[in-house]
Design an enzyme around this catalytic site. Structure first.
Site, PDB file in Angstrom:
ATOM      1  CG  HIS A 197      11.898  74.214  30.745  1.00 15.30           C
ATOM      2  ND1 HIS A 197      13.472  74.619  30.663  1.00 15.30           N
ATOM      3  CD2 HIS A 197      11.812  74.190  29.334  1.00 15.30           C
ATOM      4  CE1 HIS A 197      13.670  74.680  29.268  1.00 15.30           C
ATOM      5  NE2 HIS A 197      12.511  74.469  28.522  1.00 15.30           N
ATOM      6  CB  CYS A 242      19.793  80.162  35.888  1.00 19.00           C
ATOM      7  SG  CYS A 242      18.419  79.189  35.499  1.00 19.00           S
ATOM      8  CG  HIS A 270      20.360  75.397  37.868  1.00 19.01           C
ATOM      9  ND1 HIS A 270      19.733  76.499  37.033  1.00 19.01           N
ATOM     10  CD2 HIS A 270      21.184  74.901  37.523  1.00 19.01           C
ATOM     11  CE1 HIS A 270      20.487  76.169  35.995  1.00 19.01           C
ATOM     12  NE2 HIS A 270      21.488  75.451  36.052  1.00 19.01           N
ATOM     13  CG  HIS A 325       7.695  73.229  26.906  1.00 15.50           C
ATOM     14  ND1 HIS A 325       7.597  74.475  26.592  1.00 15.50           N
ATOM     15  CD2 HIS A 325       9.051  72.819  26.924  1.00 15.50           C
ATOM     16  CE1 HIS A 325       8.914  74.783  26.278  1.00 15.50           C
ATOM     17  NE2 HIS A 325       9.740  73.948  26.637  1.00 15.50           N
ATOM     18  CB  CYS A 334      17.645  80.431  39.114  1.00 13.24           C
ATOM     19  SG  CYS A 334      18.361  78.698  39.182  1.00 13.24           S
ATOM     20  CG  ASP A 393       6.288  79.129  27.233  1.00 16.73           C
ATOM     21  OD1 ASP A 393       7.093  78.251  27.284  1.00 16.73           O
ATOM     22  OD2 ASP A 393       6.391  80.279  26.509  1.00 16.73           O
TER      23      ASP A 393
HETATM   24  P1  5GP Z   1      12.884  75.487  25.834  1.00 16.66           P
HETATM   25  O1  5GP Z   1      13.039  75.916  24.118  1.00 16.66           O
HETATM   26  O2  5GP Z   1      14.313  75.704  26.247  1.00 16.66           O
HETATM   27  O3  5GP Z   1      12.545  73.990  25.775  1.00 16.66           O
HETATM   28  O4  5GP Z   1      11.677  76.498  26.167  1.00 16.66           O
HETATM   29  C1  5GP Z   1      12.038  77.450  26.877  1.00 16.66           C
HETATM   30  C2  5GP Z   1      10.786  78.202  26.983  1.00 16.66           C
HETATM   31  O5  5GP Z   1      10.650  79.366  27.933  1.00 16.66           O
HETATM   32  C3  5GP Z   1      10.082  78.763  25.802  1.00 16.66           C
HETATM   33  O6  5GP Z   1       8.878  78.179  25.362  1.00 16.66           O
HETATM   34  C4  5GP Z   1       9.964  80.334  25.977  1.00 16.66           C
HETATM   35  O7  5GP Z   1       8.617  80.914  25.326  1.00 16.66           O
HETATM   36  C5  5GP Z   1       9.953  80.267  27.781  1.00 16.66           C
HETATM   37  N1  5GP Z   1      10.422  81.405  28.142  1.00 16.66           N
HETATM   38  C6  5GP Z   1      11.512  82.167  27.809  1.00 16.66           C
HETATM   39  N2  5GP Z   1      11.744  83.178  28.601  1.00 16.66           N
HETATM   40  C7  5GP Z   1      10.554  83.212  29.302  1.00 16.66           C
HETATM   41  C8  5GP Z   1      10.244  84.231  30.533  1.00 16.66           C
HETATM   42  O8  5GP Z   1      11.008  85.190  30.654  1.00 16.66           O
HETATM   43  N3  5GP Z   1       9.136  84.025  31.259  1.00 16.66           N
HETATM   44  C9  5GP Z   1       8.478  82.864  30.708  1.00 16.66           C
HETATM   45  N4  5GP Z   1       7.388  82.724  31.694  1.00 16.66           N
HETATM   46  N5  5GP Z   1       8.661  82.171  29.982  1.00 16.66           N
HETATM   47  C10 5GP Z   1       9.834  82.338  29.204  1.00 16.66           C
HETATM   48 ZN    ZN Z   2      18.417  77.728  37.264  1.00 23.07          ZN
END
Ligand code: 5GP
Ligand code: ZN
Length: 110
Positions: free
Chosen positions: A99, A3, A45, A101, A6, A29
């Site tokens: 998560h 993950c 998790h 945002h 994680c 992000d």
């Molecule tokens: P979701 O679409 O699952 O709600 O949002 C996932 C978020 O994780 C996205 O906004 C994406 O930019 C962010 N994200 C994906 N991979 C990484 C990473 O390796 N590091 C960070 N800091 N953010 C990430």
């Molecule tokens: Zn996790």
């Protein structure tokens, strides 16, 4: 478990940390959609809110406490901000570790 978030909690994957306590981590992000775009996660998790048992729901209050703290620190508490939690397929949840945002620092689209 394989993950990404994680791995961010453990430090295996680097991140720009904004806030951390024993239960919650907040980091920038990687692909910000606003001047402030922070992800707030439980260190434990859970795939999504569907995975959080009633008996552990206080983690969600803890996350919101951290969001309030960050909003003050980033000075978006007065201008406003948006909290988004994508849950599952139809919401396009990409990372399967719950998560929240936090978006702010500009006037967001309705
Ligand atoms: P979701 O679409 O699952 O709600 O949002 C996932 C978020 O994780 C996205 O906004 C994406 O930019 C962010 N994200 C994906 N991979 C990484 C990473 O390796 N590091 C960070 N800091 N953010 C990430
Ligand atoms: Zn996790």
């Amino acid at each position: 478990m394989d993950c990404l978030f994680c791995k961010i909690v453990s430090g295996e994957v680097p991140s720009t940390k904004v806030y951390e306590n024993d239960k919650v981590l907040a980091f920038n992000d990687i692909n910000p959609l606003a001047p402030v775009h922070i992800l707030v996660i439980p260190k434990k998790h859970y795939t999504s809110i569907k995975d959080v048992p009633d008996s552990e729901m206080e983690i969600i209050a803890e996350i919101h406490k951290v969001i309030n703290h960050i909003a003050k620190e980033k000075e978006i508490d007065k201008t406003g901000f948006r909290i988004i939690n994508n849950c599952g397929e139809d919401a396009n949840q990409v990372v399967k570790h719950i998560h929240y945002h936090v978006l702010g620092g500009k006037k967001l689209n309705p």
